[in-house]
Scaffold this motif. Structure first.
Motif, PDB file in Angstrom:
ATOM      1  N   ALA A 204      -0.676  -3.214   6.217  1.00  0.00           N
ATOM      2  CA  ALA A 204       0.167  -3.889   5.220  1.00  0.00           C
ATOM      3  C   ALA A 204      -0.569  -4.989   4.463  1.00  0.00           C
ATOM      4  N   ILE A 205      -1.590  -5.569   5.071  1.00  0.00           N
ATOM      5  CA  ILE A 205      -2.261  -6.716   4.438  1.00  0.00           C
ATOM      6  C   ILE A 205      -3.579  -6.358   3.766  1.00  0.00           C
ATOM      7  N   LYS A 206      -3.906  -5.064   3.680  1.00  0.00           N
ATOM      8  CA  LYS A 206      -5.168  -4.663   3.043  1.00  0.00           C
ATOM      9  C   LYS A 206      -5.282  -5.286   1.657  1.00  0.00           C
ATOM     10  N   LYS A 207      -6.435  -5.890   1.415  1.00  0.00           N
ATOM     11  CA  LYS A 207      -6.758  -6.516   0.127  1.00  0.00           C
ATOM     12  C   LYS A 207      -5.762  -7.611  -0.271  1.00  0.00           C
ATOM     13  N   ARG A 208      -5.191  -8.256   0.719  1.00  0.00           N
ATOM     14  CA  ARG A 208      -4.276  -9.371   0.497  1.00  0.00           C
ATOM     15  C   ARG A 208      -4.898 -10.622   1.110  1.00  0.00           C
TER      16      ARG A 208
ATOM     17  N   ILE B 237      10.973  -5.591  16.996  1.00  0.00           N
ATOM     18  CA  ILE B 237       9.573  -5.920  16.712  1.00  0.00           C
ATOM     19  C   ILE B 237       9.334  -5.881  15.209  1.00  0.00           C
ATOM     20  N   GLY B 238       9.830  -4.835  14.550  1.00  0.00           N
ATOM     21  CA  GLY B 238       9.671  -4.714  13.099  1.00  0.00           C
ATOM     22  C   GLY B 238      10.281  -5.881  12.355  1.00  0.00           C
ATOM     23  N   ASN B 239      11.476  -6.303  12.783  1.00  0.00           N
ATOM     24  CA  ASN B 239      12.135  -7.440  12.131  1.00  0.00           C
ATOM     25  C   ASN B 239      11.359  -8.735  12.333  1.00  0.00           C
ATOM     26  N   LEU B 240      10.782  -8.919  13.528  1.00  0.00           N
ATOM     27  CA  LEU B 240       9.964 -10.111  13.785  1.00  0.00           C
ATOM     28  C   LEU B 240       8.729 -10.129  12.876  1.00  0.00           C
ATOM     29  N   ILE B 241       8.103  -8.970  12.724  1.00  0.00           N
ATOM     30  CA  ILE B 241       6.927  -8.885  11.851  1.00  0.00           C
ATOM     31  C   ILE B 241       7.321  -9.187  10.412  1.00  0.00           C
ATOM     32  N   LEU B 242       8.436  -8.606   9.963  1.00  0.00           N
ATOM     33  CA  LEU B 242       8.898  -8.847   8.594  1.00  0.00           C
ATOM     34  C   LEU B 242       9.177 -10.327   8.348  1.00  0.00           C
TER      35      LEU B 242
ATOM     36  N   ILE C  43       4.328 -15.386   4.837  1.00  0.00           N
ATOM     37  CA  ILE C  43       2.891 -15.398   4.557  1.00  0.00           C
ATOM     38  C   ILE C  43       2.549 -14.775   3.207  1.00  0.00           C
ATOM     39  N   ASP C  44       3.065 -13.550   2.946  1.00  0.00           N
ATOM     40  CA  ASP C  44       2.665 -12.833   1.742  1.00  0.00           C
ATOM     41  C   ASP C  44       3.732 -11.812   1.347  1.00  0.00           C
ATOM     42  N   PRO C  45       4.356 -11.978   0.186  1.00  0.00           N
ATOM     43  CA  PRO C  45       5.443 -11.082  -0.217  1.00  0.00           C
ATOM     44  C   PRO C  45       5.005  -9.629  -0.419  1.00  0.00           C
ATOM     45  N   VAL C  46       3.791  -9.407  -0.901  1.00  0.00           N
ATOM     46  CA  VAL C  46       3.325  -8.034  -1.107  1.00  0.00           C
ATOM     47  C   VAL C  46       3.135  -7.328   0.236  1.00  0.00           C
ATOM     48  N   ALA C  47       2.539  -8.014   1.201  1.00  0.00           N
ATOM     49  CA  ALA C  47       2.378  -7.447   2.542  1.00  0.00           C
ATOM     50  C   ALA C  47       3.749  -7.169   3.163  1.00  0.00           C
ATOM     51  N   TYR C  48       4.696  -8.058   2.893  1.00  0.00           N
ATOM     52  CA  TYR C  48       6.059  -7.866   3.385  1.00  0.00           C
ATOM     53  C   TYR C  48       6.639  -6.557   2.855  1.00  0.00           C
ATOM     54  N   ILE C  49       6.535  -6.328   1.547  1.00  0.00           N
ATOM     55  CA  ILE C  49       7.084  -5.116   0.933  1.00  0.00           C
ATOM     56  C   ILE C  49       6.352  -3.875   1.454  1.00  0.00           C
ATOM     57  N   ARG C  50       5.035  -3.963   1.583  1.00  0.00           N
ATOM     58  CA  ARG C  50       4.273  -2.825   2.114  1.00  0.00           C
ATOM     59  C   ARG C  50       4.755  -2.461   3.513  1.00  0.00           C
ATOM     60  N   PHE C  51       4.862  -3.477   4.376  1.00  0.00           N
ATOM     61  CA  PHE C  51       5.279  -3.207   5.756  1.00  0.00           C
ATOM     62  C   PHE C  51       6.714  -2.689   5.779  1.00  0.00           C
ATOM     63  N   ALA C  52       7.588  -3.303   4.984  1.00  0.00           N
ATOM     64  CA  ALA C  52       8.999  -2.886   4.942  1.00  0.00           C
ATOM     65  C   ALA C  52       9.132  -1.444   4.468  1.00  0.00           C
ATOM     66  N   SER C  53       8.296  -1.028   3.521  1.00  0.00           N
ATOM     67  CA  SER C  53       8.404   0.334   2.991  1.00  0.00           C
ATOM     68  C   SER C  53       8.132   1.382   4.067  1.00  0.00           C
ATOM     69  N   VAL C  54       7.213   1.090   4.970  1.00  0.00           N
ATOM     70  CA  VAL C  54       6.927   2.024   6.065  1.00  0.00           C
ATOM     71  C   VAL C  54       7.938   1.845   7.187  1.00  0.00           C
ATOM     72  N   TYR C  55       8.176   0.600   7.570  1.00  0.00           N
ATOM     73  CA  TYR C  55       9.074   0.307   8.692  1.00  0.00           C
ATOM     74  C   TYR C  55      10.506   0.769   8.421  1.00  0.00           C
ATOM     75  N   LYS C  56      10.985   0.489   7.211  1.00  0.00           N
ATOM     76  CA  LYS C  56      12.365   0.858   6.872  1.00  0.00           C
ATOM     77  C   LYS C  56      12.454   2.251   6.247  1.00  0.00           C
TER      78      LYS C  56
ATOM     79  N   SER D  85      15.614  -2.806  -4.137  1.00  0.00           N
ATOM     80  CA  SER D  85      16.533  -3.572  -3.295  1.00  0.00           C
ATOM     81  C   SER D  85      15.778  -4.569  -2.410  1.00  0.00           C
ATOM     82  N   ALA D  86      14.693  -4.108  -1.789  1.00  0.00           N
ATOM     83  CA  ALA D  86      13.904  -4.983  -0.917  1.00  0.00           C
ATOM     84  C   ALA D  86      13.264  -6.116  -1.707  1.00  0.00           C
ATOM     85  N   ILE D  87      12.760  -5.805  -2.894  1.00  0.00           N
ATOM     86  CA  ILE D  87      12.130  -6.839  -3.725  1.00  0.00           C
ATOM     87  C   ILE D  87      13.172  -7.850  -4.190  1.00  0.00           C
ATOM     88  N   SER D  88      14.350  -7.364  -4.564  1.00  0.00           N
ATOM     89  CA  SER D  88      15.432  -8.272  -4.990  1.00  0.00           C
ATOM     90  C   SER D  88      15.844  -9.191  -3.850  1.00  0.00           C
TER      91      SER D  88
END
Length: 159
Positions: A71-75, A106-111, A117-130, A140-143
């Motif tokens: 999720a944090i690649k190049k971030r 665990i996923g919610n704790l990571i989110l 820390i980083d909104p882009v990493a958050y969206i990346r992780f959420a897209s796979v996790y959710k 919806s997630a970005i909003s």
């Protein structure tokens, strides 16, 4: 602690320091004077993860780290921050003496951590996790993230 050289039962600790989640102790035998090292680790109960399909597997720190690193690649997030996230999750579980936790928790704790820390990493992780299936899920997630950040800014401005 028994001396590995002469078998005498009493030793004294000369030096003690933390090394990679362990305690390294330099010891000296009171009888023969030889010195040796011992390592101490905290024994935690085996933490089992309840998967979405109903199966269980042992908690795997490395698997969690790999998922976060994807999720944090190049971030602008560093390895130390990732380790702090995983340490916090492990400490949360061991602090409350949990022996099982769901993958959702665990996923919610990571989110939670990635949101700070980083909104882009958050969206990346959420897209796979959710398991986002369509563009609307991303929007919806970005909003939701944007609203959370606005509330945070408003709350800080009021203080």
């Amino acid at each position: 602690m028994k001396c590995p050289f002469c078998g005498f039962e009493e030793t004294k600790v000369i030096d003690s320091r933390s090394v990679e989640r362990k305690k390294r102790r330099r010891r000296a035998c009171i009888n023969c004077g030889n010195r040796f090292n011992t390592y101490e680790i905290v024994e935690r109960p085996l933490l089992m993860v309840a998967k979405k399909d109903g199966t269980f597997e042992p908690f795997d720190r490395e698997k969690l780290i790999r998922g976060i690193f994807n999720a944090i690649k190049k971030r602008p997030v560093n390895a130390e921050q990732v380790n702090m996230i995983v340490d916090d999750i492990e400490n949360t579980c061991s602090g409350s003496s949990l022996c099982q936790i769901s993958s959702d928790e665990i996923g919610n704790l990571i989110l939670e951590h990635l949101r700070k820390i980083d909104p882009v990493a958050y969206i990346r992780f959420a897209s796979v996790y959710k398991d986002f299936a369509d563009v609307e899920s991303f929007i919806s997630a970005i909003s939701e993230l944007d609203n959370c950040n606005k509330e945070k800014c408003t709350n800080q401005a009021e203080k």
